[in-house]
Design an enzyme around this catalytic site. Structure first.
Site, PDB file in Angstrom:
ATOM      1  N   LYS A   1       0.831 -52.510  35.847  1.00 25.59           N
ATOM      2  CA  LYS A   1       1.472 -53.655  36.512  1.00 25.59           C
ATOM      3  C   LYS A   1       0.476 -54.431  37.382  1.00 25.59           C
ATOM      4  O   LYS A   1      -0.623 -53.932  37.688  1.00 25.59           O
ATOM      5  CB  LYS A   1       2.653 -53.153  37.340  1.00 25.59           C
TER       6      LYS A   1
ATOM      7  N   TYR B   1      12.926 -57.589  31.330  1.00 20.52           N
ATOM      8  CA  TYR B   1      13.783 -56.790  32.215  1.00 20.52           C
ATOM      9  C   TYR B   1      15.242 -57.251  32.170  1.00 20.52           C
ATOM     10  O   TYR B   1      15.988 -57.013  33.122  1.00 20.52           O
ATOM     11  CB  TYR B   1      13.247 -56.853  33.647  1.00 20.52           C
TER      12      TYR B   1
ATOM     13  N   ASN C   1       5.140 -50.553  41.685  1.00 17.47           N
ATOM     14  CA  ASN C   1       4.969 -49.119  41.409  1.00 17.47           C
ATOM     15  C   ASN C   1       3.958 -48.826  40.297  1.00 17.47           C
ATOM     16  O   ASN C   1       4.063 -47.835  39.598  1.00 17.47           O
ATOM     17  CB  ASN C   1       6.325 -48.460  41.154  1.00 17.47           C
TER      18      ASN C   1
ATOM     19  N   GLU D   1      10.317 -52.455  23.097  1.00 20.03           N
ATOM     20  CA  GLU D   1       9.457 -53.033  24.135  1.00 20.03           C
ATOM     21  C   GLU D   1       8.048 -53.303  23.600  1.00 20.03           C
ATOM     22  O   GLU D   1       7.412 -54.280  23.998  1.00 20.03           O
ATOM     23  CB  GLU D   1       9.402 -52.095  25.346  1.00 20.03           C
TER      24      GLU D   1
ATOM     25  N   HIS E   1       4.672 -49.033  34.187  1.00 20.37           N
ATOM     26  CA  HIS E   1       5.997 -48.969  33.543  1.00 20.37           C
ATOM     27  C   HIS E   1       5.931 -47.977  32.392  1.00 20.37           C
ATOM     28  O   HIS E   1       4.876 -47.775  31.794  1.00 20.37           O
ATOM     29  CB  HIS E   1       6.370 -50.357  32.996  1.00 20.37           C
TER      30      HIS E   1
HETATM   31  P1  CMP Z   1      10.093 -49.976  35.757  1.00 21.45           P
HETATM   32  O1  CMP Z   1       9.843 -48.616  35.222  1.00 21.45           O
HETATM   33  O2  CMP Z   1       9.163 -51.048  35.365  1.00 21.45           O
HETATM   34  O3  CMP Z   1      11.589 -50.428  35.367  1.00 21.45           O
HETATM   35  C1  CMP Z   1      12.378 -51.259  36.163  1.00 21.45           C
HETATM   36  C2  CMP Z   1      11.725 -51.582  37.469  1.00 21.45           C
HETATM   37  O4  CMP Z   1      12.587 -52.093  38.457  1.00 21.45           O
HETATM   38  C3  CMP Z   1      11.189 -50.324  38.078  1.00 21.45           C
HETATM   39  O5  CMP Z   1      10.078 -49.873  37.352  1.00 21.45           O
HETATM   40  C4  CMP Z   1      10.920 -50.742  39.512  1.00 21.45           C
HETATM   41  O6  CMP Z   1       9.649 -51.355  39.649  1.00 21.45           O
HETATM   42  C5  CMP Z   1      11.991 -51.801  39.708  1.00 21.45           C
HETATM   43  N1  CMP Z   1      13.009 -51.311  40.609  1.00 21.45           N
HETATM   44  C6  CMP Z   1      13.915 -50.361  40.351  1.00 21.45           C
HETATM   45  N2  CMP Z   1      14.712 -50.175  41.432  1.00 21.45           N
HETATM   46  C7  CMP Z   1      14.276 -51.040  42.371  1.00 21.45           C
HETATM   47  C8  CMP Z   1      14.688 -51.318  43.702  1.00 21.45           C
HETATM   48  N3  CMP Z   1      15.707 -50.671  44.257  1.00 21.45           N
HETATM   49  N4  CMP Z   1      14.020 -52.274  44.361  1.00 21.45           N
HETATM   50  C9  CMP Z   1      12.989 -52.934  43.794  1.00 21.45           C
HETATM   51  N5  CMP Z   1      12.559 -52.710  42.527  1.00 21.45           N
HETATM   52  C10 CMP Z   1      13.192 -51.765  41.836  1.00 21.45           C
END
Ligand code: CMP
Length: 146
Positions: A9, A49, A112, A126, A115
């Site tokens: 990311k 998403y 984070n 995906e 993914h």
């Molecule tokens: P990812 O695995 O990319 O899939 C969905 C993403 O949504 C997840 O990682 C997080 O980065 C994001 N996400 C999920 N929950 C939250 C939250 N409560 N607040 C902000 N971002 C979120």
């Protein structure tokens, strides 16, 4: 063999962690079948998403994912989906186990670092969101034991 889609990311690319994450991918026994550096448009991030469209964090998530370059990769391995999720750790880095990529590199739930697809079906779907069939190299080198 199963496929999953990984994304390094924007926070991890900007933080200079791409090389270490790609090395980890190889060490963990994944074959990289496709990879590129790209900056998503807001619309592309919203499409990727779409399943989260009704969630309160959707705007923040898609703003972040389109804010700077990211690196999507198609990874192949036995049990690729489960294995990659194990290697990256919990969505919230505060809950991520020692030794996981998110524990090492992620700052927050939103930013984070990486993914991973949540099912083999989504791994295929995906992968197709980012790569055409001809960009997914299915006859490349097999997994190398690191
Ligand atoms: P990812 O695995 O990319 O899939 C969905 C993403 O949504 C997840 O990682 C997080 O980065 C994001 N996400 C999920 N929950 C939250 C939250 N409560 N607040 C902000 N971002 C979120």
């Amino acid at each position: 063999m199963e496929r999953t889609l990984a994304i390094i990311k924007p926070d991890a690319v900007a933080g200079g962690h791409s090389g270490k994450i790609i090395d980890r991918i190889i060490v963990e026994g994944f074959a990289i079948r496709a990879m590129k550096l790209t900056q998503l448009t807001k619309r592309q991030a919203e499409g990727f998403y779409a399943v989260h469209a009704e969630r309160p964090f959707f705007g923040e998530l898609t703003e972040f994912m389109s804010s700077a370059p990211c690196i999507p990769l198609v990874l192949e391995r036995t049990d690729a989906v489960a294995k990659w999720r194990e290697v990256i750790g919990a969505t919230n880095p505060a809950d991520a186990a020692e030794g996981t990529i998110r524990k090492q590199f992620a700052a927050s739930m939103g930013e984070n670092a990486v993914h991973g697809s949540d099912s083999p079906e989504n791994g295929i779907k995906e992968g197709r969101y980012f790569f055409s069939e001809s960009e997914i190299v299915s006859n490349g080198a097999d997994v190398i034991d690191a």
